[in-house]
Design an enzyme around this catalytic site. Structure first.
Site, PDB file in Angstrom:
ATOM      1  N   GLY A 132     -58.066  47.701  50.327  1.00  0.00           N
ATOM      2  CA  GLY A 132     -57.202  48.196  51.400  1.00  0.00           C
ATOM      3  C   GLY A 132     -57.218  49.714  51.481  1.00  0.00           C
ATOM      4  N   ASN A 172     -44.896  46.811  52.302  1.00  0.00           N
ATOM      5  CA  ASN A 172     -45.096  46.198  50.991  1.00  0.00           C
ATOM      6  C   ASN A 172     -43.810  46.057  50.183  1.00  0.00           C
ATOM      7  OD1 ASN A 172     -45.986  49.033  51.423  1.00  0.00           O
ATOM      8  ND2 ASN A 172     -45.709  49.155  49.208  1.00  0.00           N
ATOM      9  N   GLN A 187     -50.672  43.776  53.662  1.00  0.00           N
ATOM     10  CA  GLN A 187     -49.624  42.839  53.222  1.00  0.00           C
ATOM     11  C   GLN A 187     -49.452  41.647  54.147  1.00  0.00           C
ATOM     12  OE1 GLN A 187     -48.040  42.591  50.486  1.00  0.00           O
ATOM     13  NE2 GLN A 187     -48.524  44.537  49.524  1.00  0.00           N
ATOM     14  N   HIS A 227     -57.224  41.450  47.232  1.00  0.00           N
ATOM     15  CA  HIS A 227     -56.378  40.984  46.119  1.00  0.00           C
ATOM     16  C   HIS A 227     -54.945  40.686  46.530  1.00  0.00           C
ATOM     17  CE1 HIS A 227     -54.097  44.767  44.935  1.00  0.00           C
ATOM     18  NE2 HIS A 227     -54.963  45.239  45.793  1.00  0.00           N
ATOM     19  N   THR A 232     -75.493  49.047  48.430  1.00  0.00           N
ATOM     20  CA  THR A 232     -75.912  47.639  48.381  1.00  0.00           C
ATOM     21  C   THR A 232     -74.680  46.725  48.328  1.00  0.00           C
ATOM     22  OG1 THR A 232     -77.910  48.298  47.242  1.00  0.00           O
ATOM     23  CG2 THR A 232     -77.290  45.974  47.068  1.00  0.00           C
ATOM     24  N   CYS A 265     -37.004  55.906  37.719  1.00  0.00           N
ATOM     25  CA  CYS A 265     -36.165  56.756  36.883  1.00  0.00           C
ATOM     26  C   CYS A 265     -36.964  57.990  36.482  1.00  0.00           C
ATOM     27  CB  CYS A 265     -35.740  55.974  35.644  1.00  0.00           C
ATOM     28  SG  CYS A 265     -34.344  56.726  34.832  1.00  0.00           S
TER      29      CYS A 265
HETATM   30  C1  LIG Z   1     -49.517  48.101  52.558  1.00  0.00           C
HETATM   31  C2  LIG Z   1     -50.638  48.368  51.613  1.00  0.00           C
HETATM   32  N1  LIG Z   1     -51.696  49.063  52.025  1.00  0.00           N
HETATM   33  C3  LIG Z   1     -52.738  49.334  51.227  1.00  0.00           C
HETATM   34  C4  LIG Z   1     -52.757  48.905  49.924  1.00  0.00           C
HETATM   35  C5  LIG Z   1     -53.916  49.258  49.047  1.00  0.00           C
HETATM   36  O1  LIG Z   1     -54.800  48.184  48.892  1.00  0.00           O
HETATM   37  P1  LIG Z   1     -55.873  48.197  47.680  1.00  0.00           P
HETATM   38  O2  LIG Z   1     -55.083  48.057  46.439  1.00  0.00           O
HETATM   39  O3  LIG Z   1     -56.746  47.010  47.955  1.00  0.00           O
HETATM   40  O4  LIG Z   1     -56.619  49.460  47.763  1.00  0.00           O
HETATM   41  C6  LIG Z   1     -51.666  48.176  49.440  1.00  0.00           C
HETATM   42  C7  LIG Z   1     -51.636  47.735  48.021  1.00  0.00           C
HETATM   43  O5  LIG Z   1     -50.611  47.791  47.366  1.00  0.00           O
HETATM   44  C8  LIG Z   1     -50.583  47.885  50.303  1.00  0.00           C
HETATM   45  O6  LIG Z   1     -49.526  47.194  49.889  1.00  0.00           O
END
Ligand SMILES: Cc1ncc(COP(=O)(O)O)c(C=O)c1O
Length: 376
Positions: free
Chosen positions: A73, A153, A181, A203, A239, A324
């Site tokens: 992402g 997220n 997300q 993931h 690649t 914290c």
């Molecule tokens: C909203 C959002 N964007 C982007 C990412 C980043 O994705 P990646 O961990 O595959 O780089 C995350 C991962 O926590 C996410 O929650």
């Protein structure tokens, strides 16, 4: 006594679905040829990558040639933001985003602002939603890109992407959404959403870490981040990994079945009802009550510190909404932007459920919380 492990952190990462690992397995041992080679050893890998591309495309309702594989992402977001700026520099120098984006948007924008790009951060309301009228007011003749996350997220709030994309296109501005997300949790059809770019992360949808994709609408060209040989139609040199592409492809195919998400939503709502029944006004929901991911429950234990609650929850993997720092608790930037009061926000815990979550697990966590949390 062994502690029972309960995983409620699916927004952080998901396990690999067994069907995904089964699909990937042949690519660990066989199909080792370079997908770009023209002989027998490469054919399997090349075909598999293209099949995977069409599976990913089907999950977001686009053509296969509109999907570029990335490392995840973050890279998809970087490619969209930097790729537009590098390519269309003469068309503008202004980008609009929101104040609750993931660092995978905020940090590339911070970098781009060092190169002279101006960035406007739209505010959000108490539920974490942007107002399309605020977006309209922020648009300028120099705006080249608008990037608004599909779903947050931390709190799961879903943005009015269709309306925001319409505002962008009324002004001839490109529109990107970070859907890391949302893909697999709610519908993410790029034509329904009306977006020009969409990022997704393997993931978060039961594929391995290290793979993702960017949808780039036909007719739009970006400057690649990685220059080299002409892989991915010249948009991402290097690649290709058939192994990772196949994993993402299979996960994307599974992600089109939202039945599992219906039961996740039922469990999530049961979780919240049980907390409300026990703790009444001493628990507060963070995020939009309706426009929210079906798996996400960000709840504040009012007057307590989220990290302390989590530390006492034996064997439960979840995330706190506050951090914290040298003895004092700081709200997450997302909760801060939503205007959540400090004594409420500092008690925030994000529980994110997934395909593997069971009713028994939720009831176990609720029972534990009943011992840990004494409402004021
Ligand atoms: C909203 C959002 N964007 C982007 C990412 C980043 O994705 P990646 O961990 O595959 O780089 C995350 C991962 O926590 C996410 O929650």
């Amino acid at each position: 006594m062994t502690t029972r492990r309960i995983y409620l952190d699916y927004n952080a990462s998901t396990p690999i679905d067994p069907a995904v690992s089964a699909a990937m397995k042949p690519f660990l041992a066989d199909h080792y040829g370079n997908p770009s080679s023209g002989h027998w050893a490469s054919a399997g890998a090349k075909d598999a990558i293209e099949r995977a591309r069409s599976q990913v495309a089907a999950a977001v309702g686009c053509h296969s040639d509109e999907i570029v594989f990335t490392s995840g992402g973050s890279e998809a977001n970087n490619l969209a933001l930097k790729g537009v700026v590098y390519k269309l520099r003469e068309k503008g120098d202004h980008i609009i985003t929101t104040s609750i984006e993931h660092p995978a948007i905020l940090e590339p924008l911070r970098f781009l602002s060092r190169l002279g790009v101006r960035v406007t951060f739209l505010p959000v309301d108490g539920t974490g939603r942007v107002d399309p009228d605020d977006l309209r007011a922020a648009v300028s003749p120099r705006t080249m890109l608008i990037s608004i996350m599909h779903a947050n997220n931390e709190v799961g709030t879903i943005q009015p992407i269709e309306e925001c994309a319409r505002v962008a296109h009324e002004h001839g501005i490109l529109f990107h959404t970070d859907a890391a997300q949302s893909v697999g949790k709610i519908p993410t059809d790029v034509n329904q959403l009306g977006v020009d770019f969409l990022s997704l992360a393997g993931h978060k949808l039961y594929a391995p870490k290290g793979v993702g994709a960017l949808f780039i609408r036909r007719g739009i060209s970006l400057e690649p981040l990685i220059h080299g040989a002409g892989h991915e139609s010249g948009r991402h040199a290097g690649t290709e990994s058939a192994l990772l592409a196949v994993g993402l492809g299979k996960a994307a195919e599974l992600a089109r079945d939202f039945d599992a998400m219906d039961s996740v939503r039922t469990l999530r709502d049961h979780f919240w009802m049980e907390l409300k029944k026990r703790f009444g006004d001493s628990v507060a929901l963070n995020g939009h009550p309706m426009h929210r991911l079906p798996n996400t429950l960000n709840v504040s234990f009012v007057g307590r510190i989220g990290a302390e609650i989590l530390a006492q929850l034996d064997g439960v993997a979840a995330t706190t909404g506050s951090a914290c720092h040298s003895g004092h608790v700081e709200l997450s930037p997302v909760l801060k932007a939503m205007g959540v009061e400090t004594d409420v926000g500092m008690g925030a815990v994000r529980f994110s459920l997934g395909r593997g979550t069971t009713l028994d697990e939720i009831d176990t966590v609720v029972a534990q919380l009943s011992h840990i949390f004494e409402p004021a």
